[in-house]
Structures are given as C-alpha cells and as structure tokens.
Design an enzyme around this catalytic site. Structure first.
Site, mmCIF file in Angstrom:
data_model
loop_
_atom_site.group_PDB
_atom_site.id
_atom_site.type_symbol
_atom_site.label_atom_id
_atom_site.label_comp_id
_atom_site.label_asym_id
_atom_site.label_seq_id
_atom_site.Cartn_x
_atom_site.Cartn_y
_atom_site.Cartn_z
ATOM 1 N N GLY A 239 -15.595 0.690 -2.481
ATOM 2 C CA GLY A 239 -17.227 1.043 -2.639
ATOM 3 C C GLY A 239 -17.630 2.319 -2.005
ATOM 4 C CD GLU A 289 -9.876 -4.919 -3.026
ATOM 5 O OE1 GLU A 289 -10.952 -4.902 -3.748
ATOM 6 O OE2 GLU A 289 -9.507 -6.062 -2.243
ATOM 7 N N GLY A 291 -11.772 3.144 -5.312
ATOM 8 C CA GLY A 291 -11.440 3.499 -6.490
ATOM 9 C C GLY A 291 -12.066 5.007 -6.643
ATOM 10 C CB CYS A 359 -25.084 7.327 -34.749
ATOM 11 S SG CYS A 359 -24.410 8.687 -35.769
HETATM 12 C C1 LIG Z 1 -12.771 -6.055 -6.451
HETATM 13 C C2 LIG Z 1 -13.034 -4.475 -6.373
HETATM 14 N N1 LIG Z 1 -12.480 -3.774 -5.609
HETATM 15 C C3 LIG Z 1 -12.484 -2.496 -5.713
HETATM 16 C C4 LIG Z 1 -13.340 -1.789 -6.585
HETATM 17 C C5 LIG Z 1 -13.519 -0.284 -6.568
HETATM 18 O O1 LIG Z 1 -14.775 0.352 -6.308
HETATM 19 P P1 LIG Z 1 -15.058 1.680 -5.806
HETATM 20 O O2 LIG Z 1 -14.494 2.355 -7.207
HETATM 21 O O3 LIG Z 1 -16.457 1.656 -5.750
HETATM 22 O O4 LIG Z 1 -14.449 2.032 -4.705
HETATM 23 C C6 LIG Z 1 -14.024 -2.382 -7.366
HETATM 24 C C7 LIG Z 1 -14.899 -2.025 -8.368
HETATM 25 O O5 LIG Z 1 -15.630 -2.311 -9.105
HETATM 26 C C8 LIG Z 1 -13.960 -4.078 -7.629
HETATM 27 O O6 LIG Z 1 -14.597 -4.731 -8.518
#
Ligand SMILES: Cc1ncc(COP(=O)(O)O)c(C=O)c1O
Length: 438
Positions: A239, A289, A291, A359
């Site tokens: 997040g 986690e 991303g 489109c």
């Molecule tokens: C369970 C879980 N972990 C991690 C993430 C990664 O989130 P971010 O890309 O905002 O760090 C997500 C994204 O939806 C998620 O659903």
C-alpha cells in the site's frame, strides 16, 4: 528515486535512450529501470532492518519474469493471488517457500498446486476457504500453513476502487470474528497449521496515519494469536503510495528528500519510522507486500503520436497506446505525467486530451492536460507506469499487447516480445461442422 531523466534533451532510462528504443522496438513500449527497482527494494529492506522481516513483492503490480527474477535474486519473497502468479514466480527462479497466497477466490487446482510446491502460507479470506483448504490438504495427506486476513475496518483514505480494509469491502474476515475463526481452525481443521495473521488496507496510501491506525488496532489480536497458537508472522500488507509527478532534469531526482507540495507524501523512512517501533516488540517476523512502491516509478510507457484533432469543445492528441495498454487513468482516475521523449524547446502550451485508438469514450491517458506542441510521429513517455500497467493490459479491440524492455545501465533487454496477430487468435477454433441443433 527513479532513473528517468533528460540527457541532452532526450529522455533516458538510466543510460538507455528511450527514443532509440522506441524506434527499434516499436510502440507502445514499456521500459523498466532495473536500478530503480533494486534501489526501492534496498531502501525498504534497510529502513526496516531493526525488525526481522521479509519483503513479499505483490506480483500483481508487475509480473514480468525478468522483474520477478530481479527481486528473487535480491532475496525477496512474493505475494501471489493465483496459480498463474505462482507459476510465474517459479519460472523466474523464485521459491514457493517464500510465497504468501492471497485472494478471496482460490480454486481447488490453485490450492493443490500451491500445497504441492510448498507454499509458505495461504492468507485465507473466509471461513469457507479455510475449511476447503483443510479438506484438500487432508485428501493429499498434507498440512496446509495458513494465516487469516483480518479486515480491520480502517479508512485507507485512498481511491474507493483500491480501498480494501473497510468492512464493506470483500476482503478479509471482520475484526470481531478473528478470535473465533482461529479457534475453529485449531479445533475443527486438523489439516491446517496456523502460521500467521495478515492485513492489507489498500493501495496508494499517501500518509502514514492509516497504516499506524491499522497496525495499532490489529496488534492486540496478533499478541492474542501468538499467545494462543504460536503464530510466527504478522503481514502488514502493501500500500505504500508513490509520487506520480516528478522532476526529470539531469542530476539526482530528489523526491526522497524534497519537502513541500511536490514532496513524496510518504517516504519509506517515514513509513518504517512509524511502524517499526510498534512491530518490534511483537517478536515476530514481519511480512510486507509492496507492489506499486517497488515498480511504479521504475516503468514508463512510450507511445507515438498518430494524429491531432481539434474538436468544437476540446483538442485531442491521438496516440497509439490505449486503455488496453494502461487502464489506470480510466479505471482509477489515475494521473500520469506525460512528457515528450525529445524535450520540447517551446514554452508555449495548449490544452488537450491525450487519447488512445480504442472505441471507448473512457479511452484516455490524460484529460485537459497543458502540453507543449507535438507533431505526428513524436514519442511521448507516460511516466510511473511500472505498476498496474502491463499487468492489467488486455487484448481489447484485438490489439496485440506491447513489448517490454528492462534496462540495466546501458544494456536494454527485451523481456517480452510484442504480440503478433497470430498470438491474438492462438487457441481459438472455428467449429469444423455446423452446430448441431436439438
Ligand atoms: C493482499 C495485497 N497485498 C499487497 C498488495 C499490493 O499493494 P500495493 O501495490 O499498493 O503495494 C495488494 C494490492 O492490491 C493486495 O491486495
């Protein structure tokens, strides 16, 4: 940091000239900077060194094998949400023993696959799912490691479509039911092994406050589950938000240290300084986690101007990348900085929508944007497109998907070939005989 800047008026990723790459490989073209991804991994890892932790990169943000391989090589684990993502991690040289498996709808095949590969933990999102995993593990004569995803009902203060930790969202199990659910696992699910507790409240968080609120709220539960069931880890999810507007002039981009309006609203150090002191006393392994934070600013989408059109109400710059290549602007109202690959010498600007060829009225990369003059054939760079860019791409309008390049210093590696027209119809069949009617 990011590694995109103008060198003698031409936009580069590290030392690679983006205009030259676009000419050679065609457009739309995703280009990633390996140095940026390594830097982000190292910064997050370092900022949290006071707690035992494992970075489980959220594969959904960008699942290209080369990027997964880069993260595996740095020692990272992975957060996956499908059997397909597990397959990718394994193909990229990662190990299931460093993977957590999230998601509300795991299928039998996926659960079996993950169990057989030795998944580190299933992060379960419902009681029904826990009972199903228990049943499958029993049939296979195995024990399945599980954690429960708690929905802490905390407002992440982000876009509604990427908020996941409110009780009206489909994710996790309500905070008030967690104790009961762990007791069900312990007493009624002999083929499950309780391993941890997990939460993830949303994506693109730009302040530390919701993280702190959620961590503080969940810590008593973590302590209870540690005392009762000996859990080994607490995953605080991903997040961390990124800056979508940044400086591209030569020199070191400095949004890590900037202050003021353009500053990164949530530096990794501020994040770590706020959460690490809360987590350290738990004496558990902390999983993260991330991303978007890892790859968002590490990628750009290069597109070519096809036409310009002046309408009665608006001007349009029509480019060859559409919402099938980058859906964030229309899906999440995502704002991406768009700059010419060859720096404009003009200071004059005009207002236009930058739109794709699809489109759909919703097919735009930017709306009402003040841009310097462009000509047909010019390349534009859509910045900060490394996360939820290619990984959300589709073949809508039967458009072959873009190629991807990973830059490492001067070297530029083609890490995904552009799809061909034949790729578009692979696996499709026209029935040889007429349909039988009853
Ligand atoms: C369970 C879980 N972990 C991690 C993430 C990664 O989130 P971010 O890309 O905002 O760090 C997500 C994204 O939806 C998620 O659903």
């Amino acid at each position: 940091m990011h590694s995109f800047r103008y060198i003698q008026g031409r936009l580069h990723a590290e030392s690679a000239d983006l205009g030259a790459l676009a000419t050679r490989h065609g457009t739309p073209l995703y280009v990633y900077s390996g140095a940026t991804i390594r830097d982000h991994y190292t910064r997050l890892d370092g900022a949290l060194d006071r707690v035992d932790h494992l970075i489980c990169y959220a594969v959904k943000a960008n699942s290209n094998l080369a990027i997964l391989n880069l993260i595996a090589t740095m020692g990272g684990g992975f957060d996956i949400v499908s059997g397909g993502e597990l397959f990718r991690v394994l193909q990229a040289g990662g190990s299931a023993s460093k993977c957590t498996f999230a998601g509300v709808g795991k299928t039998r095949d996926e659960i079996e696959y993950a169990l057989r590969e030795g998944i580190y933990c299933f992060n379960a999102e419902s009681e029904a799912e826990l009972r199903y995993i228990n049943h499958i593990a029993g049939e296979l004569g195995m024990k399945a490691p599980v954690a429960v995803r708690v929905n802490p009902n905390v407002d992440a203060k982000t876009h509604a479509k990427i908020t996941t930790g409110k009780s009206e969202n489909k994710f996790g199990i309500d905070f008030d039911r967690i104790s009961e659910v762990y007791s069900i696992i312990a007493n009624e699910c002999p083929h499950l092994e309780i391993r941890g507790l997990q939460m993830h409240i949303g994506s693109q968080l730009t302040s530390v406050a919701p993280f702190v609120e959620a961590v503080n709220k969940v810590i008593p539960l973590v302590q209870e589950m540690k005392a009762k069931y000996g859990i080994r880890f607490f995953s605080i999810g991903g997040g961390i938000g990124i800056v979508y507007k940044q400086s591209l002039d030569s020199g070191t981009p400095d949004w890590w240290t900037q202050e003021g309006e353009e500053a990164h609203p949530l530096t990794v150090q501020a994040y770590a300084d706020a959460v690490a002191p809360l987590l350290e006393p738990l004496g558990l392994r902390i999983l993260l986690e991330p991303g978007r934070f890892m790859v968002g600013n590490a990628g750009t989408l290069i597109t070519k101007v096809l036409y310009e059109k002046k309408g009665a109400a608006k001007s349009f710059v029509i480019v060859d990348a559409g919402m099938n290549d980058l859906i964030r602007p229309t899906l999440y109202e995502g704002w991406h900085q768009i700059v010419p690959v060859e720096k404009s010498t003009s200071t004059e600007t005009h207002r236009a929508d930058i739109v794709g060829p699809i489109c759909e009225t919703g097919d735009f990369l930017a709306q009402d944007r003040d841009i310097t003059p462009v000509s047909e054939g010019d390349f534009l760079a859509v910045l900060s497109a490394g996360a939820y860019g290619f990984s959300m791409a589709s073949n809508y309008n039967s458009r072959p998907m873009a190629a991807e390049i990973l830059v490492d210093g001067k070297e530029a590696h083609l890490v995904r070939e552009r799809q061909t027209l034949d790729d578009l119809i692979r696996g499709e069949h026209i029935p040889a005989d007429k349909c039988e009617t009853e």
